[in-house]
Design a protein around this motif. Structure first.
Motif, PDB file in Angstrom:
ATOM      1  N   ASP A  40       0.821  -1.219   0.000  1.00  0.00           N
ATOM      2  CA  ASP A  40       0.000   0.000   0.000  1.00  0.00           C
ATOM      3  C   ASP A  40       0.854   1.270   0.000  1.00  0.00           C
ATOM      4  O   ASP A  40       0.326   2.374   0.114  1.00  0.00           O
ATOM      5  CB  ASP A  40      -0.961   0.008   1.211  1.00  0.00           C
ATOM      6  CG  ASP A  40      -0.221   0.093   2.533  1.00  0.00           C
ATOM      7  OD1 ASP A  40       1.032   0.021   2.556  1.00  0.00           O
ATOM      8  OD2 ASP A  40      -0.885   0.233   3.573  1.00  0.00           O
ATOM      9  N   ASN A  41       2.177   1.129  -0.125  1.00  0.00           N
ATOM     10  CA  ASN A  41       3.050   2.307  -0.113  1.00  0.00           C
ATOM     11  C   ASN A  41       3.574   2.585  -1.528  1.00  0.00           C
ATOM     12  O   ASN A  41       4.422   1.867  -2.029  1.00  0.00           O
ATOM     13  CB  ASN A  41       4.202   2.072   0.864  1.00  0.00           C
ATOM     14  CG  ASN A  41       4.973   3.336   1.166  1.00  0.00           C
ATOM     15  OD1 ASN A  41       4.626   4.426   0.673  1.00  0.00           O
ATOM     16  ND2 ASN A  41       6.021   3.223   1.952  1.00  0.00           N
ATOM     17  N   ALA A  88       0.203   2.017  -5.783  1.00  0.00           N
ATOM     18  CA  ALA A  88      -0.540   1.335  -4.729  1.00  0.00           C
ATOM     19  C   ALA A  88      -2.047   1.478  -4.981  1.00  0.00           C
ATOM     20  O   ALA A  88      -2.821   1.661  -4.050  1.00  0.00           O
ATOM     21  CB  ALA A  88      -0.142   1.867  -3.352  1.00  0.00           C
ATOM     22  N   GLY A  89      -2.409   1.427  -6.237  1.00  0.00           N
ATOM     23  CA  GLY A  89      -3.827   1.457  -6.588  1.00  0.00           C
ATOM     24  C   GLY A  89      -4.427   2.853  -6.667  1.00  0.00           C
ATOM     25  O   GLY A  89      -5.576   3.019  -7.061  1.00  0.00           O
ATOM     26  N   GLY A  90      -3.637   3.871  -6.319  1.00  0.00           N
ATOM     27  CA  GLY A  90      -4.170   5.235  -6.271  1.00  0.00           C
ATOM     28  C   GLY A  90      -4.210   5.913  -7.627  1.00  0.00           C
ATOM     29  O   GLY A  90      -3.641   5.414  -8.609  1.00  0.00           O
ATOM     30  N   GLY A 193      -3.260   8.066   5.623  1.00  0.00           N
ATOM     31  CA  GLY A 193      -3.582   7.160   4.520  1.00  0.00           C
ATOM     32  C   GLY A 193      -3.132   7.682   3.168  1.00  0.00           C
ATOM     33  O   GLY A 193      -3.058   6.938   2.213  1.00  0.00           O
ATOM     34  N   PRO A 196       1.458   6.504   2.798  1.00  0.00           N
ATOM     35  CA  PRO A 196       1.698   5.513   3.848  1.00  0.00           C
ATOM     36  C   PRO A 196       3.145   5.451   4.303  1.00  0.00           C
ATOM     37  O   PRO A 196       3.425   4.956   5.387  1.00  0.00           O
ATOM     38  CB  PRO A 196       1.297   4.190   3.197  1.00  0.00           C
ATOM     39  CG  PRO A 196       0.424   4.575   2.051  1.00  0.00           C
ATOM     40  CD  PRO A 196       0.923   5.900   1.586  1.00  0.00           C
TER      41      PRO A 196
END
Ligand code: TXA
Ligand code: MG
Length: 299
Positions: A40-41, A88-90, A193, A196
């Motif tokens: 997630d980073n 990270a999906g963003g 958030g 991260p």
């Protein structure tokens, strides 16, 4: 090596990065494995020029032309070519053009943008020499380009330009005052958030670290008198019997270039504690203070 999906560590003007072809999902995934980095980073994508950056996202030209090549990472809206694993999906991507000849040559000869976090195991101290990279990642990556000690030592400043005013997500080598002189006031501090990499514990040696008010001499003496083996990082020349003393530079530049190498060196001595004299509470020291607080954080 990059074209073949390999991982190549390389020097930048800040710290060593662990690079992969940013457009190769499988290669980028291997960066996370090699570092033990939580997925997630998001990663910073390194480019050789503004044109390459424009192929990845909506980069503000004024900031890029003023501060690139240099230690400013711009978080911008991403284009579809950037794989989700990088961000990270963003919907945003961090981009920077490093001011180091080896990094620029590497990106140019690979001909692709290079995703690269700092080349350390996740949450450890960033590497400023090829030997540091080898220590952390030897056996896990294909290649290290040894460009000697990096000229800086503090990571890039991360600036999110997708909101107004712009927001500094990570303090770093480019002082906030310089950014403000170009774009006016910015907000400082991550939204939980959003970045991260900004969790408290980070940039940490294995040895317990204390940031002492004053010069730290009382704490150092007290720990030593309890039979502990202690490292001490004061600003001025000091000595204390039985203590590993590393005198730190008084200018921000010197301090930044010595900080990570000194932490790694003291960490390697297997001490019980490291005591750091707290730098002055002045804006130019903000990035150093930030890193010291994270290095001292428990989690
Ligand atoms: O100086 C540096 O920035 C070095 C050299 C190698 O360029 N790189 C570096 O990367 O320090 P890394 O991965 O250790 O730290 C990148 C920081 C992390 O805090 C990450 O969360 C944040 O930038 N970041 C990257 N992309 C982001 C994005 N799209 N949105 C928010 N934060 C982002
Ligand atoms: Mg890092």
């Amino acid at each position: 090596m990059l074209s073949a999906g390999g991982l190549v560590a390389f020097p930048t003007e800040t710290v060593y990065g662990l690079g992969a072809n940013a457009l190769d999902e499988g290669a980028v995934r291997r960066i996370f494995d090699a570092k033990g980095r939580p997925p997630d980073n998001p990663l910073i994508v390194h480019v050789s020029d503004l044109e390459m950056a424009r192929g990845l996202g909506d980069v503000p030209e004024d900031l890029a032309s003023r501060f690139w090549p240099g230690p400013l990472t711009l978080v911008v809206w991403k284009l579809a070519v950037v794989p989700a694993v990088v961000t990270a999906g963003g919907e945003t991507v961090g981009i920077r053009c490093p001011a180091h000849p080896v990094a620029l040559d590497l990106i140019r000869s690979a001909g692709v943008p290079v995703a690269a976090p700092s080349a350390n195991r996740s949450s450890a101290v960033s590497p400023v020499t090829a030997a540091h990279v080898l220590e952390d990642l030897g056996g896990r990556i294909e290649m290290i380009l040894d460009g000697g000690r990096t000229p800086g030592g503090m990571e890039s400043t991360v600036l999110d330009v997708t909101e107004r005013p712009y927001r500094v997500l990570r303090l770093g080598a480019l002082p906030v005052a310089e950014i403000e002189s170009a774009v006016g006031s910015v907000s400082i501090g991550g939204v939980v958030g959003r970045s991260p990499g900004q969790k408290a514990k980070h940039y940490s040696p294995a040895t317990k670290l204390y940031v002492a008010e004053g010069d730290g001499s009382r704490l150092v003496a007290a720990l030593r008198d309890k039979g502990m083996r202690v490292g001490w990082m004061p600003f001025g020349a000091r000595e204390m019997e039985g203590v590993e003393v590393r005198v730190m530079g008084r200018s921000v530049r010197e301090y930044e270039s010595e900080l990570y190498a000194t932490l790694r060196e003291l960490d390697g001595l297997g001490l019980d504690a490291i005591v750091v004299e707290k730098p002055p509470l002045e804006p130019e020291w903000a990035a150093v203070l930030d890193r010291l607080e994270r290095a001292a954080a428990k989690e």
